[in-house]
Motif scaffolding. Sequence first.
Motif, mmCIF file in Angstrom:
data_model
loop_
_atom_site.group_PDB
_atom_site.id
_atom_site.type_symbol
_atom_site.label_atom_id
_atom_site.label_comp_id
_atom_site.label_asym_id
_atom_site.label_seq_id
_atom_site.Cartn_x
_atom_site.Cartn_y
_atom_site.Cartn_z
ATOM 1 N N ALA A 167 0.822 -1.211 0.000
ATOM 2 C CA ALA A 167 0.000 0.000 0.000
ATOM 3 C C ALA A 167 0.853 1.257 0.000
ATOM 4 N N LEU A 224 2.428 0.485 -5.061
ATOM 5 C CA LEU A 224 1.017 0.258 -5.369
ATOM 6 C C LEU A 224 0.860 -0.316 -6.768
ATOM 7 N N HIS A 230 -6.213 -2.279 4.489
ATOM 8 C CA HIS A 230 -5.575 -1.945 3.221
ATOM 9 C C HIS A 230 -6.214 -0.696 2.612
ATOM 10 N N VAL A 242 -4.341 2.892 1.565
ATOM 11 C CA VAL A 242 -4.236 3.489 0.231
ATOM 12 C C VAL A 242 -5.022 4.791 0.133
#
Length: 208
Positions: A148, A153, A186, A190
Amino acid sequence: MKLIGMLDSPYVRRVAISMRLLGLPFEHAAISVFRGFDAFQQINPVVKAPTLVCDDGSLLMDSTLMLQYAEALAGRSLQSRDAPALQRELRVIGLALAACEKTAQIIYERGLRPEDKRHQPWLDRVNGQLHAAWAALDAELAARPLDASADGLRQDGITAGVAWSFTCFVLPEAAPAEAYPHVAAHAAAVEALPVFRAIPCDDAVTLS
């Protein structure tokens, strides 16, 4: 290029975030397939979000196909080339997209069909499919957390985060963080990244 659609759509949002990460410039038109049907139809008679208007005027539909094109333009990919790693990534993406689809089906059933016409067995079935997708995705992330970080990413991490935020935004009762803690963690990670903050799950935002 011009991306047409609202950012409260996870499909529009995953394309916007991915194109930003790939360094591809684009305009964004926040046109709803419902409230802005006539305006959308003038651009794309199929009225499907997202729609990508390419530089030559050609129209692309379906977020996954748009991302294939975007990666070809950028000359790099947000997915692995190694087959076993790609298989894992595609499983995560597939589960996340299934959750998006089932969330949308529930919202459409509730929002577009009169209450006395709703079919509860169908809603129960779709709810079961939605929770099955989240449970399977949570198990995947428990076994193998996704990167993340801003530099690490990838498409699986983008789509998983966008999908969870979408369900939380439009159907919060179907996304209890305590039931799916790895997915929730998660998504929180992000969503804190600059690229996610710049492209929020909010249909009031228009990107330039």
